[in-house]
Design an enzyme around this catalytic site. Structure first.
Site, PDB file in Angstrom:
ATOM      1  CG  ASP A   5      -2.221  -0.748   0.970  1.00  0.00           C
ATOM      2  OD1 ASP A   5      -2.415  -1.244  -0.150  1.00  0.00           O
ATOM      3  OD2 ASP A   5      -3.034  -0.856   1.900  1.00  0.00           O
TER       4      ASP A   5
ATOM      5  CD1 TRP B 295     -11.502  -0.604  10.254  1.00  0.00           C
ATOM      6  CD2 TRP B 295     -11.814   0.268  12.289  1.00  0.00           C
ATOM      7  NE1 TRP B 295     -10.617   0.450  10.415  1.00  0.00           N
ATOM      8  CE2 TRP B 295     -10.787   0.996  11.645  1.00  0.00           C
ATOM      9  CE3 TRP B 295     -12.189   0.642  13.578  1.00  0.00           C
ATOM     10  CZ2 TRP B 295     -10.135   2.069  12.252  1.00  0.00           C
ATOM     11  CZ3 TRP B 295     -11.539   1.705  14.194  1.00  0.00           C
ATOM     12  CH2 TRP B 295     -10.541   2.417  13.532  1.00  0.00           C
TER      13      TRP B 295
ATOM     14  CE1 TYR C  80     -14.448  -1.773   7.139  1.00  0.00           C
ATOM     15  CE2 TYR C  80     -12.356  -2.893   7.422  1.00  0.00           C
ATOM     16  CZ  TYR C  80     -13.074  -1.735   7.209  1.00  0.00           C
ATOM     17  OH  TYR C  80     -12.406  -0.550   7.060  1.00  0.00           O
TER      18      TYR C  80
ATOM     19  CE  LYS D 151     -12.528   2.378   7.939  1.00  0.00           C
ATOM     20  NZ  LYS D 151     -11.230   1.685   7.851  1.00  0.00           N
TER      21      LYS D 151
ATOM     22  NE  ARG E  12      -6.591   1.287   1.307  1.00  0.00           N
ATOM     23  CZ  ARG E  12      -7.324   0.213   0.993  1.00  0.00           C
ATOM     24  NH1 ARG E  12      -6.852  -0.677   0.142  1.00  0.00           N
ATOM     25  NH2 ARG E  12      -8.520   0.042   1.518  1.00  0.00           N
TER      26      ARG E  12
END
Length: 297
Positions: free
Chosen positions: A49, A164, A166, A200, A270
């Site tokens: 990354d 988070w 996900y 998130k 990112r």
């Protein structure tokens, strides 16, 4: 345009309320919105990354970027927080990530193991902790048990808990994928049901309907989808993830829709630090212009 709940409406104990107030009203734009800089990708994805901007591989560069860019906080794993946060402690809030994994094994039975504690967060001067919960993974029994201990400790220490949320696992892959409207909406609801203070989520894609439940097979706009995700979170505040780096127009549109839906703010990593320094700061300023139009009332 939807409105987000105030801190008084969240049912927080005084420690959590004080820390969240510090994050939202003493840092960033100081208007009740949030813009966080996550930097847990080195563990989650590996060094690849950082190839787009090699300077970003240096954690000191990232912490300085968070301070200079006026972020509400930076999310770090414990090793980097121990070594690099000290120089800027108090200048930008720390979100200590308590768990994480590599992306080398398959995600079919994803589980993110703990490697730090809420006590570590208190010692390091953090203002919140982060936990990755893989909604839909076959390993959810172990995940939920691990998370329960974190939630109890966060309540006991008065530490805001950011989840988070996900979607992961073979079943999710067969039902529209990780960022389908169905999966993201479900993940937001799970985080709320399990006691997260902030969740998130990825931005939902309502066009991904292969294998999803019938209620999600109708035509929804992107705005309708993110509106519903925020509603599903109830009085859990919502942060929208930036995900992989994309064009400015797409990211600004995502930010606008997230805030119009009543989201708390953004957590872009990112899309910020894979750019050169000056370009990163210009992009951050454009996103902050959107946040500035959505203050807490």
């Amino acid at each position: 345009m939807e409105t987000r709940p105030s801190l008084r409406e969240l049912g927080l104990n005084s420690g959590k309320k004080a820390r969240l107030h510090r994050i939202l009203f003493q840092h960033g734009l100081r208007n009740g919105t949030a813009f966080f800089l996550p930097y847990d990708q080195g563990l989650e994805h590996g060094p690849r990354d950082f190839f787009a901007n090699p300077q970003a591989s240096d954690p000191a560069y990232i912490v300085k970027l968070a301070v200079t860019g006026g972020f509400n906080g930076i999310a770090l794993q414990i090793g980097l927080a121990e070594k690099f946060y000290w120089d800027y402690a108090g200048e930008v809030p720390l979100i200590l990530k308590l768990n994480g994994k590599t992306d080398i094994p398959s995600d079919a039975e994803a589980l993110s193991p703990l490697h730090a504690s809420v006590e570590d967060a208190v010692r390091l001067g953090a203002d919140a902790v982060g936990y990755t919960l893989y909604v839909g993974s076959p390993a959810q029994e172990a995940d939920f048990a691990q998370y329960r201990k974190v939630r109890e400790d966060a309540h006991r220490f008065g530490m805001p808990l950011i989840v988070w949320a996900y979607p992961r696992g073979a079943a999710i892959a067969a039902k529209g994928g990780n960022d389908s409207f169905y999966a993201v909406d479900y993940a937001a609801r799970v985080a709320s049901e399990l006691g997260a203070d902030v969740v998130k989520v990825n931005f939902p894609h309502p066009e991904k309907t292969s294998g999803v439940k019938p209620a999600y097979q109708s035509e929804f706009s992107s705005q309708q989808a993110i509106d519903q995700v925020v509603r599903s979170a109830n009085h859990t505040l919502v942060l929208v993830s930036g995900g992989e780096k994309a064009g400015d127009e797409a990211m600004l549109r995502k930010a606008q829709q997230a805030m119009d839906a009543g989201g708390l703010g953004l957590i872009f990593g990112r899309n910020v630090w894979q750019r050169p320094w000056d370009e990163s700061l210009r992009f951050v300023e454009s996103l902050q212009e959107i946040l500035a139009t959505h203050p807490s009332k």
